[in-house]
Write a protein that holds these residues in place. Sequence first.
Motif, short mmCIF file in Angstrom:
data_model
loop_
_atom_site.label_atom_id
_atom_site.label_comp_id
_atom_site.label_asym_id
_atom_site.label_seq_id
_atom_site.Cartn_x
_atom_site.Cartn_y
_atom_site.Cartn_z
N ARG A 24 -8.96 25.98 31.20
CA ARG A 24 -9.91 27.09 31.16
C ARG A 24 -10.88 26.89 30.00
N GLY A 25 -12.13 27.00 30.28
CA GLY A 25 -13.14 26.82 29.25
C GLY A 25 -13.72 25.43 29.18
N ASP A 26 -13.12 24.45 29.89
CA ASP A 26 -13.63 23.07 29.82
C ASP A 26 -15.04 22.96 30.37
N LEU A 27 -15.29 23.58 31.51
CA LEU A 27 -16.63 23.50 32.10
C LEU A 27 -17.65 24.10 31.14
N GLU A 28 -17.31 25.20 30.51
CA GLU A 28 -18.22 25.83 29.56
C GLU A 28 -18.51 24.90 28.38
N GLU A 29 -17.50 24.09 27.97
CA GLU A 29 -17.72 23.13 26.89
C GLU A 29 -18.79 22.12 27.26
N ALA A 30 -18.72 21.62 28.49
CA ALA A 30 -19.71 20.63 28.93
C ALA A 30 -21.09 21.23 29.03
N VAL A 31 -21.18 22.43 29.59
CA VAL A 31 -22.48 23.10 29.73
C VAL A 31 -23.06 23.39 28.35
#
Length: 279
Positions: free
Chosen positions: A216-223
């Motif tokens: 959870r939160g990995d995609l937000e890290e990339a963005v």
Amino acid sequence: MEWKGRRGSRNIEDRRSAGVGRGGAVGGVGVIAVLLIGYFLGIDVTPLLDGGALPDQGGELTEADREAGEFVSVTLADTEEVWGHVFPEQVGRRYTPPVLVLYKGATQSPCGGASGATGPFYCPADRKVYLDTAFFTTMARQLGAKGDFAAAYVVAHEVAHHVQNEIGILGKANRVRQQSSQEDSNAISVRIELQADCLSGIWAREAEARFGTLDRGDLEEAVNAARQIGDDTLQRNAGRRPMPHTFTHGTSEQRARWFLRGYKSGDMAQCDTFAARNL
């Protein structure tokens, strides 16, 4: 991102044990301020450092170095599996993965010297990605792009340039750039980079679906990483007024949007930035 204990890539060329360290006289904060400009504006800023020297980063590998190397190896293996599936399916040809060169301090490539002044890059001449994992620390501490998936995005972005090279887009675009004015060349560079961001989004989508390793939160890290390394944000953080004609990678909004376009669609055809009227 769950990566420890997973399969690594065999396509790693580790030059770090023979790190080329050269003593520099610029203090730490000054070095970072100068290098950040070069990282993202496509400028080799080595001459701005005292005597043309780079900070000494050679020496023995630390435990952090070894762990970073393992992380990159696992991430590269994931890109190999993803593009080994997606590329034949959508392009109709077999995918040949790149070699990733890990170095510490400085090394050489057919595309020129690799150092803290150049940042991570893909060299089409030898089909290799060049990466000093110290860049991950710079991202987290200086740019506000923290997290392992933010670091994975960097690897995926450079591999995406190899995907462009495999398709034939990168060579064509670079040939046109060589015959263009500086401003037009920069505009083409932006399209190259945004397409790589979009392809990185496809990788993220496939990695999530195939490996189930995203937390959870990995995609937000990339963005967030894509936003933090937009040309406009970097120029503001360097104390400069954003100048669109100098942009080489795209704005923060553009980089995040094209990454998400790839992630949401999973379709390489949706990443055609060269056909897009509005980026």
